[in-house]
Design a protein around this motif. Sequence first.
Motif, short mmCIF file in Angstrom:
data_model
loop_
_atom_site.label_atom_id
_atom_site.label_comp_id
_atom_site.label_asym_id
_atom_site.label_seq_id
_atom_site.Cartn_x
_atom_site.Cartn_y
_atom_site.Cartn_z
N THR A 152 57.14 1.71 -27.52
CA THR A 152 55.63 1.93 -27.65
C THR A 152 55.21 2.69 -28.64
O THR A 152 55.93 3.40 -29.41
CB THR A 152 55.28 2.72 -26.29
N ALA A 153 54.03 2.30 -29.05
CA ALA A 153 53.40 2.87 -30.27
C ALA A 153 53.20 4.73 -29.97
O ALA A 153 53.26 4.82 -29.00
CB ALA A 153 51.95 2.65 -30.59
N SER A 154 53.48 5.28 -30.87
CA SER A 154 53.43 6.85 -30.77
C SER A 154 52.02 7.33 -30.28
O SER A 154 50.89 6.38 -30.65
CB SER A 154 53.65 7.54 -31.97
N LEU A 155 51.97 8.49 -29.71
CA LEU A 155 50.47 9.04 -29.30
C LEU A 155 49.73 9.14 -30.57
O LEU A 155 48.73 8.70 -30.27
CB LEU A 155 50.80 10.35 -28.49
N GLU A 156 50.08 9.71 -31.69
CA GLU A 156 49.36 9.73 -32.82
C GLU A 156 48.60 8.48 -33.29
O GLU A 156 47.61 8.48 -33.55
CB GLU A 156 50.05 10.51 -33.85
N THR A 157 49.62 7.44 -33.31
CA THR A 157 49.08 6.21 -33.75
C THR A 157 47.98 5.72 -32.68
O THR A 157 47.08 5.06 -33.07
CB THR A 157 50.21 5.17 -33.91
N ALA A 158 48.14 5.87 -31.69
CA ALA A 158 47.35 5.38 -30.53
C ALA A 158 45.86 6.30 -30.79
O ALA A 158 44.83 5.56 -30.54
CB ALA A 158 47.75 5.59 -29.20
N LEU A 159 46.19 7.58 -30.90
CA LEU A 159 44.66 8.52 -31.22
C LEU A 159 43.92 8.14 -32.44
O LEU A 159 42.64 8.00 -32.28
CB LEU A 159 45.19 9.96 -31.18
N GLN A 160 44.85 7.75 -33.50
CA GLN A 160 44.15 7.35 -34.85
C GLN A 160 43.36 5.76 -34.42
O GLN A 160 42.31 5.78 -34.96
CB GLN A 160 45.05 7.22 -35.71
N ALA A 161 44.00 4.97 -33.68
CA ALA A 161 43.48 3.84 -33.76
C ALA A 161 42.00 3.94 -32.53
O ALA A 161 41.20 3.21 -32.87
CB ALA A 161 44.52 2.77 -32.94
N GLY A 162 42.23 4.81 -31.73
CA GLY A 162 40.91 5.01 -30.85
C GLY A 162 39.91 5.72 -31.62
O GLY A 162 38.84 5.32 -31.50
N ASP A 163 40.22 6.70 -32.33
CA ASP A 163 39.30 7.09 -33.28
C ASP A 163 38.52 6.17 -34.20
O ASP A 163 37.18 6.08 -34.35
CB ASP A 163 39.77 8.35 -34.21
N GLU A 164 39.27 5.43 -34.69
CA GLU A 164 38.85 4.23 -35.89
C GLU A 164 38.01 3.27 -35.05
O GLU A 164 36.79 2.94 -35.36
CB GLU A 164 40.15 3.64 -36.42
N LEU A 165 38.56 2.80 -33.86
CA LEU A 165 37.59 2.00 -32.95
C LEU A 165 36.25 2.60 -32.69
O LEU A 165 35.22 1.91 -32.70
CB LEU A 165 38.49 1.54 -31.54
N ARG A 166 36.21 3.79 -32.16
CA ARG A 166 35.12 4.54 -32.18
C ARG A 166 34.18 4.63 -33.15
O ARG A 166 32.84 4.59 -33.21
CB ARG A 166 35.44 6.06 -31.54
N LEU A 167 34.90 4.79 -34.46
CA LEU A 167 33.98 4.93 -35.62
C LEU A 167 33.22 3.35 -35.90
O LEU A 167 31.93 3.40 -36.19
CB LEU A 167 34.80 5.45 -36.94
N VAL A 168 34.11 2.52 -35.67
CA VAL A 168 33.42 1.00 -35.82
C VAL A 168 32.40 0.85 -34.84
O VAL A 168 31.52 0.29 -35.14
CB VAL A 168 34.75 0.04 -35.81
N GLU A 169 32.68 1.22 -33.77
CA GLU A 169 31.72 0.93 -32.51
C GLU A 169 30.11 1.83 -33.01
O GLU A 169 29.25 0.91 -32.75
CB GLU A 169 32.06 1.54 -30.84
N ALA A 170 30.32 2.97 -33.35
CA ALA A 170 29.24 3.66 -33.76
C ALA A 170 28.53 2.81 -34.77
O ALA A 170 27.22 2.76 -34.89
CB ALA A 170 29.53 4.96 -33.97
N ALA A 171 29.37 2.43 -35.85
CA ALA A 171 28.75 1.54 -37.21
C ALA A 171 27.90 0.43 -36.45
O ALA A 171 26.90 -0.02 -37.21
CB ALA A 171 29.73 1.34 -38.21
N LEU A 172 28.57 -0.29 -35.74
CA LEU A 172 27.84 -1.60 -35.09
C LEU A 172 26.89 -1.19 -34.32
O LEU A 172 25.74 -1.91 -34.46
CB LEU A 172 28.93 -2.41 -34.49
N ARG A 173 26.82 -0.05 -33.54
CA ARG A 173 25.57 0.19 -32.81
C ARG A 173 24.51 0.29 -33.99
O ARG A 173 23.23 0.21 -33.41
CB ARG A 173 25.84 1.18 -32.14
N GLY A 174 24.71 1.04 -35.07
CA GLY A 174 23.67 1.10 -36.05
C GLY A 174 22.92 -0.02 -36.71
O GLY A 174 21.98 -0.06 -37.32
N LEU A 175 23.69 -1.18 -36.48
CA LEU A 175 23.32 -2.57 -37.32
C LEU A 175 21.80 -2.93 -36.34
O LEU A 175 21.71 -2.77 -35.30
CB LEU A 175 24.42 -3.51 -37.26
N PRO A 176 21.21 -3.82 -37.37
CA PRO A 176 20.04 -4.46 -36.83
C PRO A 176 20.74 -5.34 -35.24
O PRO A 176 21.80 -5.88 -35.81
CB PRO A 176 19.50 -5.43 -37.73
#
Length: 194
Positions: free
Chosen positions: A108-132
Amino acid sequence: MSDHDSPADLDPAAAPAPGEEQDFLRVFLAQRERMEALVSRRVGCRATAADLIQDLFLRFWKRPMRQLDEPGTYLLRSARNLAIDHLRGEGKRNRSLDSLGPEHDGATASLETALQAGDELRLVEAALRGLPERTRHIFLLNRIHGRTYGEIARAMGLSQSAVEKHMMRALDTCKAALEATPDSRGATPGNDRR
């Protein structure tokens, strides 16, 4: 009408004539429950089925009405096809996500990789919410639902060039969001870089 569409988004030239509008609404409402049940059985989620049927309504509403011999049967067949398209899009999305994931040898993917992926996903989701709204909708249709630029252009009454511009804007926004915090991407929990 969904949260994604305002009355200004509906092309008055494409809206049905008043008599056709009433006929379409009557048939659609009479078949809605059956369509949602059919789609729900296929996709396995009532909420997704309701969303897909609402999308189906908007597709028909935005284009010129044409006389159909069996509009109820046509709507049921359209709902079934929409469910199939949705499942294909989900399969395509899952394959894309699998190809983006880290290569693993059964572990399984390491916890660190999973946390990083989750952080990146939250950043992308926040960026998408800011779009028209329209730009975000086009991005989601393409990247989540697997629709081509041409399909999106036809469904939304836009040129393919306009769809491409919206996609470039969305992709640039996502990229900028991921590049904006390079320190946090390399940091691990409990390991501040101060």
